[in-house]
Structures are given as C-alpha cells and as structure tokens.
Design a protein around this motif. Structure first.
Motif, PDB file in Angstrom:
ATOM      1  N   THR A  10       0.893  -1.192  -0.095  1.00 31.49           N
ATOM      2  CA  THR A  10      -0.009   0.045  -0.012  1.00 31.49           C
ATOM      3  C   THR A  10       0.863   1.342  -0.076  1.00 31.49           C
ATOM      4  N   VAL A  11       1.903   1.238   0.864  1.00 28.56           N
ATOM      5  CA  VAL A  11       2.903   2.275   0.760  1.00 28.56           C
ATOM      6  C   VAL A  11       3.455   2.574  -0.551  1.00 28.56           C
ATOM      7  N   THR A  12       3.732   1.376  -1.107  1.00 30.47           N
ATOM      8  CA  THR A  12       4.600   1.524  -2.334  1.00 30.47           C
ATOM      9  C   THR A  12       3.691   2.089  -3.303  1.00 30.47           C
ATOM     10  N   GLU A  13       2.582   1.568  -3.405  1.00 28.53           N
ATOM     11  CA  GLU A  13       1.534   2.184  -4.483  1.00 28.53           C
ATOM     12  C   GLU A  13       1.595   3.606  -4.245  1.00 28.53           C
ATOM     13  N   ALA A  14       1.214   4.129  -3.299  1.00 31.52           N
ATOM     14  CA  ALA A  14       0.981   5.353  -3.029  1.00 31.52           C
ATOM     15  C   ALA A  14       2.147   6.299  -3.234  1.00 31.52           C
ATOM     16  N   LYS A  15       3.385   5.923  -2.870  1.00 32.19           N
ATOM     17  CA  LYS A  15       4.714   6.352  -3.234  1.00 32.19           C
ATOM     18  C   LYS A  15       5.075   6.502  -4.765  1.00 32.19           C
ATOM     19  N   VAL A  16       4.507   5.667  -5.545  1.00 33.21           N
ATOM     20  CA  VAL A  16       4.640   5.741  -6.839  1.00 33.21           C
ATOM     21  C   VAL A  16       3.640   6.589  -7.723  1.00 33.21           C
ATOM     22  N   SER A  17       2.605   6.555  -7.091  1.00 33.99           N
ATOM     23  CA  SER A  17       1.475   7.377  -7.326  1.00 33.99           C
ATOM     24  C   SER A  17       1.828   8.731  -7.321  1.00 33.99           C
ATOM     25  N   ALA A  18       2.444   9.293  -5.801  1.00 33.69           N
ATOM     26  CA  ALA A  18       2.850  10.645  -5.720  1.00 33.69           C
ATOM     27  C   ALA A  18       4.087  10.999  -6.884  1.00 33.69           C
ATOM     28  N   ILE A  19       5.047  10.249  -7.177  1.00 25.05           N
ATOM     29  CA  ILE A  19       6.190  10.308  -8.116  1.00 25.05           C
ATOM     30  C   ILE A  19       5.613  10.364  -9.280  1.00 25.05           C
ATOM     31  N   ILE A  32      10.532   5.860 -10.322  1.00 20.88           N
ATOM     32  CA  ILE A  32       9.489   5.013  -9.522  1.00 20.88           C
ATOM     33  C   ILE A  32      10.431   5.036  -8.332  1.00 20.88           C
ATOM     34  N   GLY A  33      11.510   5.423  -7.924  1.00 25.06           N
ATOM     35  CA  GLY A  33      12.114   5.208  -6.706  1.00 25.06           C
ATOM     36  C   GLY A  33      13.686   5.445  -6.938  1.00 25.06           C
ATOM     37  N   THR A  34      14.366   5.084  -5.962  1.00 27.16           N
ATOM     38  CA  THR A  34      15.845   5.191  -5.531  1.00 27.16           C
ATOM     39  C   THR A  34      16.550   3.877  -5.019  1.00 27.16           C
ATOM     40  N   SER A  35      17.682   3.734  -5.252  1.00 30.59           N
ATOM     41  CA  SER A  35      18.576   2.487  -4.590  1.00 30.59           C
ATOM     42  C   SER A  35      18.389   2.772  -3.036  1.00 30.59           C
ATOM     43  N   THR A  36      18.231   3.892  -2.704  1.00 32.38           N
ATOM     44  CA  THR A  36      18.213   4.126  -1.165  1.00 32.38           C
ATOM     45  C   THR A  36      16.819   4.065  -0.646  1.00 32.38           C
ATOM     46  N   ASP A  37      15.916   3.816  -1.218  1.00 30.41           N
ATOM     47  CA  ASP A  37      14.376   3.753  -0.692  1.00 30.41           C
ATOM     48  C   ASP A  37      14.261   2.822   0.319  1.00 30.41           C
TER      49      ASP A  37
END
Length: 232
Positions: A10-19, A32-37
């Motif tokens: 759920t958190v990942t989906e929200a994060k990608v949606s915001a990005i 869609i993210g970084t290696s330090t996520d």
C-alpha cells in the motif's frame, strides 16, 4: 503479520502514485524510486489486529493518503513542486536551457555588428519570456506526453521501434510544431522552423521525434521574433 506485509504494498503504491503525479524523471522515463528507498512497517501489537491493509481498507486508505501527501510536500521542499517551471521540467529530461540557446545560435544570423555574446543574451531573454506563456508551455507539455506514450506503445498503430526511427507517415509531430511556431510569430517562425528542423543542429539531433520538433519550433519562434524586432 499479514497486515504489515500488505501495508508495504500500500505504501509503495502511494509512493509511486505521488512520484508519477509530480512528473519526477530519470531522463526521459518516469522515476519510481531510488536505490536508497526503504520502507518499514511496525505495529504496537495492540488490538484490534488488521489482517487486510489494502487501499480500500480504513487503515490502508489513511496510510496511503498520508504517504502521498508527505511525498508531495517533501518533494516541494527540494524544488520538485507540481507547478515547477517548464525550464526545470525540460532540464530533468536532459534538455538544458544552455543547450537550447546554443542550438539556436548555430543558425542565428547576427546583424549590424551584433556580437554573439549579445545574441546569446537576446535569445535567452526571449526564450524565458516565451516560456512564461501558458499556451506555449501547454503545447510543449503535449509534445512531452505524446513522446512518453509513443515510446511505450500507447499510441495506436505506432510501434515504439517505429516511432524512434521517425517514420515518414508520422506528421502529427510536425503539425504540433507548426501550431506553436504560428502562435509565437506567424509565418516568420514557420520559415525559421523549416531551417532548424531540416538541419537539426545541436541538441535537436539527439531528441526523439515529438520533442525535437517542438524544441525546434520554440527556437524558431524565439529567433524569428528577435529578427522581426531587429528589422530583418
């Protein structure tokens, strides 16, 4: 444990949606993210326990909204607000303001002893003025979106590999460029667009079809407007 694991999704989906909504990029593609996520979910182990934590559950909906809002707010503090300038959005795609100006100057025709240093500032000033116009940035944004759809096969009857090769039957990129040129400086800009689009100097030779034409059109509108005011 089931709820904690699903909450990561759920958190990942929200994060990608915001990005996605922030239009954050890794070159011409979405980031869609970084290696330090890192995501950690934890529970105080107090009842009532939640087995399901997807976006449609009460806890999932709350967490999703908080994550989305936190990322939007945090990105804004780092200069990545949703209303950031078109110049910044182009730079995020590897198209720097300096590259556009230098490309314009490759075919620029100085007059009356105008030095190239002065021409650089003229082009820069006019370019910045044009990019303050909501109609100009709207047309450029349309080209950016069309490029994204074309490269991943979302435009019917246009395969990504064909798009990259700039097929002769693809003329919508030229039509979009013409509309911007006419808006910026009428037929003077159209003739100037032909010069830049034919020779594709500088950064234009490195850009995909929709983007190279729209940047060429922007340059044409800028340089032709300078010529018009300079008496050429």
């Amino acid at each position: 444990d089931n709820g904690l694991v699903e909450l990561i999704k759920t958190v990942t989906e929200a994060k990608v949606s915001a990005i996605h909504d922030l239009d954050l990029r890794c070159g011409l593609t979405y980031a869609i993210g970084t290696s330090t996520d890192a995501i950690i979910t934890a529970s105080l182990k107090k009842p009532p326990a939640k087995i399901y934590t997807g976006q449609l559950t009460s806890i999932g909906c709350l967490v999703s909204r908080l994550v989305y809002e936190a990322i939007i707010k945090g990105a804004g503090k780092w200069g990545f607000s949703q209303d950031r300038s078109m110049i910044k959005r182009l730079e995020e795609r590897g198209i720097r303001l300096d590259d556009i100006i230098n490309t314009a100057l490759t075919l620029f025709i100085p007059w009356n002893g105008l030095r190239m240093e002065e021409a650089y500032e003229l082009v820069k000033s006019e370019l910045l003025r044009c990019l303050e116009d909501v109609n100009v940035v709207s047309i450029i944004d349309a080209a950016l979106r069309l490029d994204e759809d074309a490269r991943i096969g979302l435009i019917p009857n246009l395969k990504p590999e064909n798009y990259i090769s700039d097929p002769v039957n693809l003329v919508s990129d030229e039509i979009l460029a013409l509309s911007l040129a006419i808006y910026l400086n009428g037929w003077n800009a159209v003739f100037e667009l032909y010069r830049y689009d034919t020779k594709k100097p500088g950064i234009l030779s490195k850009l995909p079809p929709f983007i190279d034409d729209i940047i060429a059109s922007l340059i044409a509108g800028v340089t032709s407007s300078i010529y018009s005011r300079g008496g050429l």
